[in-house]
Write a protein that holds these residues in place. Structure first.
Motif, PDB file in Angstrom:
ATOM      1  N   UNK A   1       0.838  -1.197   0.000  1.00 60.60           N
ATOM      2  CA  UNK A   1       0.000   0.000   0.000  1.00 60.60           C
ATOM      3  C   UNK A   1       0.870   1.242   0.000  1.00 60.60           C
ATOM      4  N   UNK A   2       0.517   2.217  -0.832  1.00 61.97           N
ATOM      5  CA  UNK A   2       1.128   3.549  -0.753  1.00 61.97           C
ATOM      6  C   UNK A   2       0.263   4.394   0.168  1.00 61.97           C
ATOM      7  N   UNK A   3       0.776   4.620   1.373  1.00 65.33           N
ATOM      8  CA  UNK A   3       0.127   5.569   2.268  1.00 65.33           C
ATOM      9  C   UNK A   3       0.854   6.913   2.235  1.00 65.33           C
ATOM     10  N   UNK A   4       2.181   6.878   2.264  1.00 68.62           N
ATOM     11  CA  UNK A   4       2.985   8.119   2.307  1.00 68.62           C
ATOM     12  C   UNK A   4       4.268   7.947   1.502  1.00 68.62           C
TER      13      UNK A   4
ATOM     14  N   UNK B   1      -9.158  -0.013  -9.386  1.00 73.31           N
ATOM     15  CA  UNK B   1      -9.273  -1.438  -9.661  1.00 73.31           C
ATOM     16  C   UNK B   1      -9.242  -2.300  -8.416  1.00 73.31           C
ATOM     17  N   UNK B   2      -9.198  -3.625  -8.640  1.00 74.45           N
ATOM     18  CA  UNK B   2      -9.349  -4.572  -7.535  1.00 74.45           C
ATOM     19  C   UNK B   2      -8.246  -4.477  -6.492  1.00 74.45           C
ATOM     20  N   UNK B   3      -7.010  -4.209  -6.912  1.00 75.69           N
ATOM     21  CA  UNK B   3      -5.924  -4.155  -5.922  1.00 75.69           C
ATOM     22  C   UNK B   3      -5.990  -2.883  -5.086  1.00 75.69           C
ATOM     23  N   UNK B   4      -6.424  -1.789  -5.676  1.00 81.31           N
ATOM     24  CA  UNK B   4      -6.619  -0.554  -4.902  1.00 81.31           C
ATOM     25  C   UNK B   4      -7.717  -0.766  -3.865  1.00 81.31           C
ATOM     26  N   UNK B   5      -8.808  -1.389  -4.272  1.00 82.86           N
ATOM     27  CA  UNK B   5      -9.893  -1.689  -3.335  1.00 82.86           C
ATOM     28  C   UNK B   5      -9.406  -2.640  -2.243  1.00 82.86           C
ATOM     29  N   UNK B   6      -8.593  -3.623  -2.627  1.00 82.24           N
ATOM     30  CA  UNK B   6      -8.042  -4.583  -1.665  1.00 82.24           C
ATOM     31  C   UNK B   6      -7.259  -3.861  -0.566  1.00 82.24           C
ATOM     32  N   UNK B   7      -6.334  -2.950  -0.933  1.00 82.81           N
ATOM     33  CA  UNK B   7      -5.530  -2.267   0.092  1.00 82.81           C
ATOM     34  C   UNK B   7      -6.384  -1.323   0.936  1.00 82.81           C
ATOM     35  N   UNK B   8      -7.399  -0.720   0.338  1.00 86.38           N
ATOM     36  CA  UNK B   8      -8.296   0.150   1.103  1.00 86.38           C
ATOM     37  C   UNK B   8      -9.029  -0.629   2.192  1.00 86.38           C
ATOM     38  N   UNK B   9      -9.323  -1.906   1.924  1.00 85.36           N
ATOM     39  CA  UNK B   9     -10.078  -2.724   2.867  1.00 85.36           C
ATOM     40  C   UNK B   9      -9.199  -3.478   3.866  1.00 85.36           C
ATOM     41  N   UNK B  10      -7.880  -3.426   3.700  1.00 86.60           N
ATOM     42  CA  UNK B  10      -6.998  -4.122   4.641  1.00 86.60           C
ATOM     43  C   UNK B  10      -7.134  -3.505   6.034  1.00 86.60           C
ATOM     44  N   UNK B  11      -7.353  -4.324   7.068  1.00 86.20           N
ATOM     45  CA  UNK B  11      -7.469  -3.797   8.430  1.00 86.20           C
ATOM     46  C   UNK B  11      -6.240  -2.984   8.851  1.00 86.20           C
TER      47      UNK B  11
ATOM     48  N   UNK C   1      -4.601  -0.927   7.179  1.00 84.85           N
ATOM     49  CA  UNK C   1      -4.637   0.417   6.605  1.00 84.85           C
ATOM     50  C   UNK C   1      -5.769   1.282   7.146  1.00 84.85           C
ATOM     51  N   UNK C   2      -6.497   0.790   8.136  1.00 85.63           N
ATOM     52  CA  UNK C   2      -7.610   1.563   8.699  1.00 85.63           C
ATOM     53  C   UNK C   2      -7.099   2.910   9.224  1.00 85.63           C
ATOM     54  N   UNK C   3      -7.735   3.972   8.768  1.00 85.25           N
ATOM     55  CA  UNK C   3      -7.346   5.310   9.183  1.00 85.25           C
ATOM     56  C   UNK C   3      -6.194   5.904   8.387  1.00 85.25           C
ATOM     57  N   UNK C   4      -5.645   5.159   7.439  1.00 84.77           N
ATOM     58  CA  UNK C   4      -4.543   5.640   6.596  1.00 84.77           C
ATOM     59  C   UNK C   4      -5.088   5.950   5.199  1.00 84.77           C
TER      60      UNK C   4
END
Length: 120
Positions: free
Chosen positions: A47-50, A88-98, A100-103
């Protein structure tokens, strides 16, 4: 084709990794990443958060290297090519990863591994 076995998958998913990229001129950049998922026999997802510099580098040169090791200095180096995804599916996947919550989960980086080298 490289295959990530179950032992290496556990190592990759349970430890921080060093993630290296290079810019167009070959100048290296390395960062630590905490949450990496093995999503197929030869692909990992980050995941790219920062990741400002990393994202810029990937836009110009998609060659990457990851390294991970345990407390006994046993590990693996993964060499491959990366694709930066903003939908796409991988972006949605990382958004739903626990994890990454709040990131921000700005993007997903899908890495296809071409070499897996044992360390230690």
């Amino acid at each position: 084709m490289v295959e990530i076995n179950s032992k290496d998958k556990k190592l990759i998913e349970e430890n921080p990794l060093a993630f290296a990229t290079v810019d167009k001129a070959g100048k290296p950049n390395v960062i630590g990443v905490a949450y990496v998922k093995v999503v197929s026999k030869n692909q990992v997802l980050i995941t790219d958060n920062y990741m400002k510099q990393t994202k810029e580098n990937l836009e110009k040169n998609n060659n990457v290297c990851l390294a991970v090791w345990d407390k006994e200095w046993k590990g693996v180096k993964l060499v491959g090519s990366a694709e930066y995804l903003t939908g796409g599916k991988w972006k949605i996947f990382v958004e739903k990863m626990p994890e990454n919550k709040g990131l921000p989960a700005k993007g997903a980086i899908l890495i296809t591994v071409s070499e897996l080298i044992k360390l230690g």
